[in-house]
Design a protein around this motif. Structure first.
Motif, mmCIF file in Angstrom:
data_model
loop_
_atom_site.group_PDB
_atom_site.id
_atom_site.type_symbol
_atom_site.label_atom_id
_atom_site.label_comp_id
_atom_site.label_asym_id
_atom_site.label_seq_id
_atom_site.Cartn_x
_atom_site.Cartn_y
_atom_site.Cartn_z
ATOM 1 N N TYR A 1 0.826 -1.208 0.000
ATOM 2 C CA TYR A 1 0.000 0.000 0.000
ATOM 3 C C TYR A 1 0.859 1.257 0.000
ATOM 4 O O TYR A 1 1.920 1.297 0.636
ATOM 5 C CB TYR A 1 -0.900 0.038 1.256
ATOM 6 C CG TYR A 1 -2.015 -0.983 1.285
ATOM 7 C CD1 TYR A 1 -2.185 -1.920 0.274
ATOM 8 C CD2 TYR A 1 -2.923 -0.999 2.351
ATOM 9 C CE1 TYR A 1 -3.205 -2.853 0.319
ATOM 10 C CE2 TYR A 1 -3.953 -1.927 2.403
ATOM 11 C CZ TYR A 1 -4.088 -2.855 1.387
ATOM 12 O OH TYR A 1 -5.105 -3.776 1.449
ATOM 13 N N CYS B 1 0.440 5.672 0.266
ATOM 14 C CA CYS B 1 -0.429 6.811 0.544
ATOM 15 C C CYS B 1 0.362 8.091 0.328
ATOM 16 O O CYS B 1 1.508 8.188 0.760
ATOM 17 C CB CYS B 1 -0.893 6.724 2.000
ATOM 18 S SG CYS B 1 -1.801 8.157 2.566
ATOM 19 N N HIS C 1 -12.345 -1.299 -0.346
ATOM 20 C CA HIS C 1 -12.818 0.074 -0.085
ATOM 21 C C HIS C 1 -13.275 0.229 1.369
ATOM 22 O O HIS C 1 -12.926 1.202 2.041
ATOM 23 C CB HIS C 1 -13.985 0.416 -1.012
ATOM 24 C CG HIS C 1 -13.559 0.699 -2.423
ATOM 25 N ND1 HIS C 1 -14.369 1.358 -3.324
ATOM 26 C CD2 HIS C 1 -12.424 0.407 -3.099
ATOM 27 C CE1 HIS C 1 -13.744 1.477 -4.479
ATOM 28 N NE2 HIS C 1 -12.562 0.902 -4.370
ATOM 29 N N LEU D 1 -10.291 -0.050 3.877
ATOM 30 C CA LEU D 1 -9.441 1.142 3.845
ATOM 31 C C LEU D 1 -10.130 2.310 4.530
ATOM 32 O O LEU D 1 -9.498 3.114 5.214
ATOM 33 C CB LEU D 1 -9.100 1.511 2.392
ATOM 34 C CG LEU D 1 -8.134 0.575 1.666
ATOM 35 C CD1 LEU D 1 -7.977 1.010 0.206
ATOM 36 C CD2 LEU D 1 -6.767 0.544 2.339
ATOM 37 N N TRP E 1 -9.952 5.608 -3.541
ATOM 38 C CA TRP E 1 -9.090 4.429 -3.438
ATOM 39 C C TRP E 1 -8.726 3.903 -4.823
ATOM 40 O O TRP E 1 -9.586 3.714 -5.674
ATOM 41 C CB TRP E 1 -9.807 3.303 -2.669
ATOM 42 C CG TRP E 1 -10.403 3.733 -1.361
ATOM 43 C CD1 TRP E 1 -11.725 3.702 -1.012
ATOM 44 C CD2 TRP E 1 -9.712 4.247 -0.210
ATOM 45 N NE1 TRP E 1 -11.894 4.164 0.272
ATOM 46 C CE2 TRP E 1 -10.686 4.506 0.787
ATOM 47 C CE3 TRP E 1 -8.376 4.517 0.074
ATOM 48 C CZ2 TRP E 1 -10.354 5.024 2.039
ATOM 49 C CZ3 TRP E 1 -8.053 5.034 1.320
ATOM 50 C CH2 TRP E 1 -9.035 5.274 2.285
ATOM 51 N N THR F 1 -7.249 0.563 -6.518
ATOM 52 C CA THR F 1 -6.983 -0.826 -6.130
ATOM 53 C C THR F 1 -6.269 -1.582 -7.240
ATOM 54 O O THR F 1 -6.393 -1.255 -8.420
ATOM 55 C CB THR F 1 -8.283 -1.565 -5.774
ATOM 56 O OG1 THR F 1 -9.154 -1.536 -6.905
ATOM 57 C CG2 THR F 1 -8.987 -0.899 -4.603
#
Lengths: 809, 288
Positions: free
Chosen positions: A662, A664, A700, A703, A742, A744
């Motif tokens: 992941y 961010c 979704h 998260l 998001w 994915t």
């Protein structure tokens, strides 16, 4: 050539018609949910039903001097008021917890947390019940409260659990203090200490995964109906594990298990909150037994947030040792675990700290030591797995923050440090230093794909520029890049190490094919929104060639469903999904015998083709599963019993280990502390993908809850033990407006031991998401020398970081 | 979350409502949109024996302009304020504020008058009314009277409205065309009360600020009119030193509670920060 195209087209058409594994089948349950036609506990109305409500403690810790229920009982419409004095003769004033402790149903001599249940008022309508709670007079003598878990074991700490104060041997070994619950230890302490003493580089930090709450939209509730004539008890409730509830109710009520009918109807979210047993369930049952009428109990939001199972509250002293080149050589973790007033953790019984020993994460760390001390405090009990497997969010948070701190200390890029230490693809199955055997993985491929997708190198360049601009006073915004690479451990579990109160953690599926070729299947799990009615049908469709639309999936009724341990810890797909595939294969094996007999060939001469058995070499000679179903009932081969059904109780040989990478990207306004997530990219590898759309939905949701936990969601107490902000006014439940967008992605590394290779995904995004957000925040401030910044990262706390660093002058 | 029992009244005229309030005394509460009162009743923090619902009184609805004054009748919903061309044209700060109150569903039900009269320091409109120097028209047994918004709020849920009086309308002088305005609200999520918020209305003449009025939300027991801060800005060229001084003056009058939105110190600083940002935006919008 033309013929082959035709055959392929025909096959593709039949595959599509099945809506089996791998297709984005629309959720069948949404037809009723989106029209408001779900059937929840609170929708249930029974003739003569009465309503319960609790009198709750205003104090966090107090002695109960007296309880006077006479004014409440005199209120017209009140039918009963229960206190501990009424439950004690039935031995029901305490109930066993899943963790081997006991928990007060109604407080007897003391209250141990604010809003603890003290009396249960039952009335003819919900309003009268609420009015009557105000008429129960309870006299308290307030006692000093313990809020800080680090003070629980002080010499002069008040003793919280007087009921067990002389019992110095707990469910998990000796207790060091009357407020101590257990000490749990794993790994090689001596070797770990030695490596740390000689290490080139070490880091140590107290990492706090703060107390929060799963907060499902539907609160906990139950309706109990006891039939005095037959002695049967029917209990409807918000149960993630209905069979376990039936067994527990039988054990504590002494009603034989066959006389208890537990029904979990539609459930509006669970996230671990609905695994355990609550006082309300017990009181509704006792009320119904006493009165002979159905009793409904429905919690309100404040009761849910302040009294039912919380999550986290892990205070983790975390250390890593490494070489100067960045090879991690050892990990050492000590945890103070705040369990609240009772140990009501919902972990497999042998695991008082859940699977915290997955804390070596995705890295090949040769040596490690973990110890956990559980303590009592004057807070609500729980410690459930909030959208994660048992304590896995805590474990992943610890390792993923620690790796970042190590990278900082080594002045090495955090992604590079991870790549250097990953377990390599060829090392699987991989035995971790703390005892797990990871089934499969390809971490480097996932990480590299993610880095490329997010444009990692360019982001770091942009960040360097922004940092320069910030230092020169050209911007008041700082940029953080969060990374997390998690390994989950789900699918509890093999009976050798997983049981709940002695019940092994298998799961089950029962599939019955009707003569016309449609299907009903029942499982021991229970969807709370995961979409089981859709996905289990897809597994069966692919395995036996009957369209998913012709398959009904039913869960939650213990009279009809096979025994199972329920849905939590991402175990439905790894365990019940496996049972479903195995049961379906039993059916297909019988179908093959029937087809062979009917078409007068040897079984070995048949081949499976999507939805039928064909005779090899004679492709036009075939029998579809529908035809076989009819035959199975009406003209089976001689000596074969009619019918076409199968049951499987699946004992998993190992856990499954989903993983993911992941990233961010966050921008933080240092003047207000407001953090904005610019991008969030989540690559998940959950093995074989049953329904990509449902996976995406799960990601979704997970998260979003990770975002909530990291960025502001908490259950906080003041120093008196008053619970703060136990309503949605204060408790941070993000709406679509606050929730980031998001992105994915996925890789597929099937589980080698699972019949269809699936690993489970419901909780991965939460587990991986929380540290990713926290790492982004920490990364943003790192160039300013902030040190580790504790969660939750709400605006005021980040503003305080800026104050501390002198950024506002 | 279960309210106690109460009697429900639904008058169709202001006179009837005032009569009921006089007769029922302090056991009665007025119900407008209900988005503050009903949650309080469910928490049993309010347990009125009588609810007097104002929603059937037609004369309490509508927006009009008379002699450079906008008259907003109390039962006008926040959604109606957002949809009004007159408000867009003459009082855009009210529209900007309405858009950050709760969420669309609540704004269909929530009323302007309820927001103004409730006396909760977390409500957004009161500081805006102070900023605009609005006059609140109260109707009681002795007829109508007007109270300045800058005087109306005495403490949390404590206002100059008597129990038997009803807020019937609010009268707002129309600011000069070309005025600059902004409402800046810091909140944790949609539907939340402000951590701190600031309403700013200014007029500019060239580079010079010729009037400035500032209201602050949720940083004290009452909404706050930052009189001194406005005076500091008035006549200045809005240079940094003057703005810093005005912000300090505004921060000095705040006295917020520490709560889940943050400690008092933070909320005070955020009041200053919101004022700073509102001022910047107001200046960019001002023409003249």
């Amino acid at each position: 050539m033309n013929d082959q195209v035709k055959v392929d087209e025909d096959r593709a058409e039949r595959v599509e018609k099945l809506q089996g594994m791998g297709c984005k089948r629309k959720r069948v349950e949404d037809v009723r949910f989106t029209q408001g036609k779900g059937n929840y506990v609170d929708d249930l109305k029974l003739p003569g039903m009465v309503f319960g409500d609790f009198v709750r403690s205003p104090h966090a810790h107090a002695r109960i001097k007296s309880i006077d229920t006479s004014r409440a009982q005199a209120l017209p419409g009140v039918v009963a008021v229960l206190t501990a004095a009424d439950l004690k003769p039935l031995d029901l004033h305490y109930m066993p917890t899943l963790a081997g402790d006991v928990q007060a149903v109604l407080a007897e001599e003391k209250v141990l947390f604010q809003n603890q249940e003290v009396a249960f008022v039952i009335a003819e309508d919900r309003y009268i019940a609420s009015d009557a709670t105000e008429l129960v007079d309870v006299e308290y003598e307030a006692l000093p409260a313990i809020v800080d878990p680090f003070k629980s074991m002080d010499d002069d700490a008040p003793i919280l659990r007087e009921d067990i104060k002389d019992k110095m041997e707990g469910a998990h070994g000796p207790r060091k203090h009357p407020n101590h619950i257990f000490e749990w230890e794993i790994g090689d302490k001596e070797e770990t200490d030695k490596i740390f003493a000689e290490a080139d580089v070490t880091i140590k930090e107290m990492l706090v995964d703060h107390r929060t709450h799963p907060s499902p939209l539907e609160t906990c509730q139950s309706v109990a109906s006891f039939d005095k004539i037959t002695g049967d008890l029917t209990l409807w409730g918000t149960f993630q594990a209905p069979h376990v509830i039936r067994t527990v109710v039988s054990l504590i009520s002494k009603i034989p298990e066959h006389k208890i009918h537990v029904i979990a109807p539609d459930i509006g979210g669970g996230f671990g909150n609905k695994v355990g047993a609550y006082a309300g369930y017990v009181c509704s049952v006792v009320g119904s037994i006493v009165l002979g009428t159905p009793v409904k109990w429905v919690e309100d939001r404040m009761e849910n947030l302040s009294t039912t199972s919380f999550a986290r509250d892990y205070h983790m002293s975390t250390e890593l040792a490494a070489t100067n080149e960045g090879k991690i050589t050892a990990m050492r973790v000590h945890v103070i675990a705040d369990h609240g007033a009772f140990d009501a953790c919902a972990d497999p019984s042998k695991w008082p700290a859940g699977f915290m020993n997955i804390c070596t994460g995705s890295y090949d760390i040769p040596t490690a030591h973990l110890s956990v001390d559980g303590v009592y405090t004057n807070k609500a009990s729980g410690g459930v797995a909030y959208r994660c497997s048992f304590r896995v969010t805590e474990a992943v948070f610890a390792i993923e923050r620690a790796v970042e701190l190590l990278a900082q200390k080594l002045d090495m890029d955090a992604a590079e440090l991870r790549l250097k230490n990953f377990v390599k693809a060829e090392q699987f199955p991989y035995k971790s230093a703390l005892g797990w055997e990871y089934d499969s993985g390809d971490y480097h491929t996932a990480m590299n794909k993610a880095m490329e997708a997010i444009g990692y190198d360019d982001l770091r360049k942009e960040q360097a520029k922004k940092r320069e601009a910030f230092k020169k006073g050209k911007t008041r915004e700082i940029m953080g890049i969060g990374i997390s690479f998690f390994t989950e451990i789900v699918g509890a579990g093999p009976s050798k190490n997983c049981d709940i109160l002695g019940v092994a953690m298998f799961d089950s599926a029962e599939i019955r094919i009707h003569p016309t070729g449609s299907v009903i299947a029942r499982m021991g799990t229970k969807s709370q929104g995961q979409g089981h009615e859709t996905t289990y049908a897809q597994i069966i469709a692919t395995e036996i060639g009957i369209p998913a639309d012709d398959i009904t999936i039913e869960e939650g009724n213990t009279d009809t469903a096979p025994y199972g341990l329920g849905t939590y810890g991402s175990r439905s797909t790894p365990v019940a999904g496996a049972a479903t595939a195995v049961a379906a294969r039993k059916i297909r094996a019988k179908a093959q015998m029937i087809a062979a007999h009917t078409m007068e060939v040897h079984e070995g001469d048949l081949e499976w083709d999507v939805d039928r058995f064909r005779v090899k070499g004679l492709p036009e000679k075939a029998m579809t599963m529908q035809e076989i179903a009819w035959t199975a009932y009406n003209s089976p081969p001689p000596n074969m019993e009619p019918g076409l059904e199968a049951v499987n109780y699946y004992e998993p040989p190992n856990m499954t280990y989903p993983f993911g990478s992941y990233y961010c990207v966050m921008d933080i306004d240092v003047d207000t502390g407001v953090a904005k997530t610019r991008r969030f990219y989540a690559l998940d590898d959950c093995g074989t993908r049953i329904n990509p759309m449902i996976i995406e939905g799960q990601v979704h949701g997970g998260l979003t809850e990770a975002f909530a936990c990291a960025m502001g969601q908490e259950i906080r107490y003041d120093e008196m033990g008053n619970v703060m902000g136990a309503s949605f006014m204060d408790f941070f439940l993000p709406t679509a407006v606050e929730t980031p967008h998001w992105e994915t992605d996925f890789t597929v590394t099937p589980s080698p031991h699972h019949p269809i290779g699936a690993k489970g995904v419901g909780e991965s995004p939460h587990v991986g998401g929380v540290p990713c957000f926290s790492n982004a925040v920490n990364d943003a401030y790192s160039f300013l020398g902030a040190g580790h910044i504790q969660m939750p990262h709400d605006a005021w706390r980040l503003w305080q970081v800026g104050e501390r660093l002198g950024l506002h002058n | 979350m279960i309210p106690g029992s109460f009697d429900y009244h639904r008058p169709v005229s202001v006179d009837e409502a005032v009569g009921l309030m006089g007769k029922l005394g302090d056991d009665a509460l007025l119900l407008a949109g209900g988005h503050s009162l009903i949650p309080m009743m469910k928490l049993r923090m309010a347990s009125p024996e009588h609810l007097v619902d104002l929603s059937a009184i037609d004369s309490l609805k509508g927006i009009e302009e008379i002699d450079d004054t906008i008259i907003l009748r109390a039962m006008t919903t926040q959604h109606e304020l957002i949809a009004s061309d007159l408000i867009t044209d003459k009082l855009p700060i009210i529209q900007e504020t309405s858009l950050v109150i709760a969420d669309p569903q609540i704004r269909y039900k929530g009323t302007f008058g309820g927001n103004v009269a409730n006396g909760d320091p977390g409500n957004d409109m009161p500081a805006v009314m102070q900023c605009l120097d609005a006059k609140l028209e109260l109707t009681g047994p002795d007829g109508k009277r007007q109270v300045a918004a800058r005087d109306f709020y005495q403490g949390a849920y404590d206002t100059l409205r008597e129990d038997e009086e009803i807020l019937t309308s609010v009268h707002i002088p129309v600011p000069s065309s070309g005025h600059g305005y902004a409402y800046e609200k810091l909140k944790r999520k949609v539907g939340d009360y402000a951590t701190a918020a600031a309403a700013v209305v200014i007029t500019m003449s060239g580079d010079k600020c010729t009037s400035a009025s500032i209201g602050l939300t949720n940083v004290g027991d009452t909404p706050l009119w930052a009189k001194e801060a406005g005076e500091i800005l008035n006549g200045s060229s809005l240079d940094n030193a003057t703005i810093d001084k005005a912000v300090s003056a505004a921060e000095a009058i705040t006295d917020p509670a520490s709560d889940m939105r943050g400690p008092a110190e933070y909320r005070t600083k955020m009041a200053g920060m919101m004022m700073r940002r509102a001022l910047e935006r107001a200046q960019s919008r001002a023409k003249g």
